[in-house]
Design a protein around this motif. Structure first.
Motif, PDB file in Angstrom:
ATOM      1  N   ARG A   9       0.832  -1.194   0.000  1.00 58.33           N
ATOM      2  CA  ARG A   9       0.000   0.000   0.000  1.00 58.33           C
ATOM      3  C   ARG A   9       0.871   1.251   0.000  1.00 58.33           C
ATOM      4  NH1 ARG A   9      -3.347  -3.204  -0.948  1.00 58.33           N
ATOM      5  NH2 ARG A   9      -5.391  -3.555   0.035  1.00 58.33           N
ATOM      6  N   ALA A  12       0.316   4.863   1.820  1.00 60.71           N
ATOM      7  CA  ALA A  12      -0.583   5.361   2.859  1.00 60.71           C
ATOM      8  C   ALA A  12       0.058   6.513   3.621  1.00 60.71           C
ATOM      9  CB  ALA A  12      -0.945   4.240   3.828  1.00 60.71           C
ATOM     10  N   ILE A  25      -5.479   1.302   7.926  1.00 60.54           N
ATOM     11  CA  ILE A  25      -4.614   1.889   6.896  1.00 60.54           C
ATOM     12  C   ILE A  25      -5.286   3.136   6.326  1.00 60.54           C
ATOM     13  CG2 ILE A  25      -3.403   1.483   4.727  1.00 60.54           C
ATOM     14  CD1 ILE A  25      -3.588  -1.529   5.304  1.00 60.54           C
ATOM     15  N   ARG A  66      -5.218   5.456   3.588  1.00 60.37           N
ATOM     16  CA  ARG A  66      -4.643   5.566   2.245  1.00 60.37           C
ATOM     17  C   ARG A  66      -4.763   6.982   1.680  1.00 60.37           C
ATOM     18  NH1 ARG A  66      -6.835   0.530  -1.181  1.00 60.37           N
ATOM     19  NH2 ARG A  66      -5.232   1.325  -2.597  1.00 60.37           N
ATOM     20  N   ARG A  67      -5.831   7.657   2.032  1.00 60.35           N
ATOM     21  CA  ARG A  67      -6.017   9.040   1.608  1.00 60.35           C
ATOM     22  C   ARG A  67      -6.477   9.842   2.812  1.00 60.35           C
ATOM     23  NH1 ARG A  67      -9.510   8.182  -3.988  1.00 60.35           N
ATOM     24  NH2 ARG A  67      -8.081   6.692  -4.984  1.00 60.35           N
TER      25      ARG A  67
END
Length: 290
Positions: A183, A185, A217, A219-220
């Motif tokens: 990922r 993140a 997590i 991510r954005r």
């Protein structure tokens, strides 16, 4: 019973005179005994362990924030002595999670009338975590928060603006059981609870008594999305925030990442190993409401 209170006199940036006075007055006409130990940040481990050996207390109570609770918990791990909390820090995440009242009398009532409950810990790179540990943006914010002596929700949000302007995405390889994922993140949280001490809900199904933790997590992320965590909770968009239940996780980063546990900045790391320790610590919590 004998209660030993380990008091962090500078936790939250405020003197603990009111807490000391409240403890003394509460136990003045009580059948229980209260002993107070003021921590000094230098010889605390030695002095606390000597006091425990001398007094053989029935309960040891951390008076401070999440960092103070973590420190006292570390000394109690192999003693079977229950840990109590008086929430005297700037952000009292674990106390909020357990439903401990924020006032002196209310939290003292829990110590005397509450119940004992085995509570999970997370072992993270050799550190114990009762509440939340993370790498990335929030750990960088904790470092900024401590360096600039910021306090309260406003101070936190000021720090968010500062850190978001500078923070870069982390590239991560994550191993959850037999599953390996990669990922990009802003941060990853290892959550043994539902929310930060600021009130931001990041793990709505968190439970420090269920024998697992969650890997969250992010991510954005944007300033406005962080604000939403404080004032309303809605189901997360998995394209922005993913949550995985776990009993063990290994995380490797492509560059050094900021790392904190229970509100204490630890340093920068490239690898994190975390494992659940079910029921490793007995805590004093409020009686369940019928």
């Amino acid at each position: 019973m004998v209660f030993l209170f380990a008091i962090n006199p500078v936790s939250g940036g405020k003197a603990k005179t009111d807490w000391e006075t409240g403890i003394t007055n509460y136990f003045k006409d009580s059948p229980h005994n209260a002993e107070l130990l003021l921590l000094d940040g230098k010889t605390d481990e030695k002095r606390l362990n000597e006091k425990i050996a001398q007094l053989k207390p029935d309960r040891v109570v951390a008076v401070g924030g999440d960092g103070t609770i973590k420190f006292v918990a570390e000394q109690l791990l192999d003693t079977k002595i229950p840990l109590g909390i008086l929430p005297a820090g700037s952000a009292n995440g674990m106390a909020r999670e357990l439903g401990i009242p924020p006032d002196v009398e209310g939290s003292l009532n829990v110590l005397v009338d509450g119940v004992l409950k085995p509570t999970d810990l997370i072992s993270v790179n050799g550190e114990i975590c009762l509440h939340l540990a993370d790498i990335g943006l929030n750990a960088q914010l904790v470092k900024h928060y401590q360096q600039n002596n910021l306090r309260g929700k406003l101070g936190y949000l000021r720090g968010v603006v500062n850190v978001l302007q500078k923070h870069r995405l982390l590239r991560l390889d994550i191993k959850l059981g037999d599953e390996c994922i990669s990922r990009a993140a802003f941060m990853i949280v290892l959550a043994n609870a539902r929310m930060y001490g600021t009130g931001a809900i990041i793990n709505p199904d968190g439970d420090p008594f269920d024998g697992k933790f969650e890997v969250v997590i992010f991510r954005r992320l944007s300033f406005w999305e962080i604000l939403k965590l404080f004032w309303r909770y809605r189901p997360f968009d998995p394209k922005k925030i993913e949550i995985f239940p776990a009993t063990s996780v290994t995380i490797e980063t492509h560059r050094k990442a900021y790392f904190q546990t229970d509100g204490e900045y630890v340093g920068r790391i490239t690898k994190l190993q975390a494992d659940i320790r079910p029921g490793a610590l007995t805590m004093i919590v409020p009686k369940p409401v019928d």
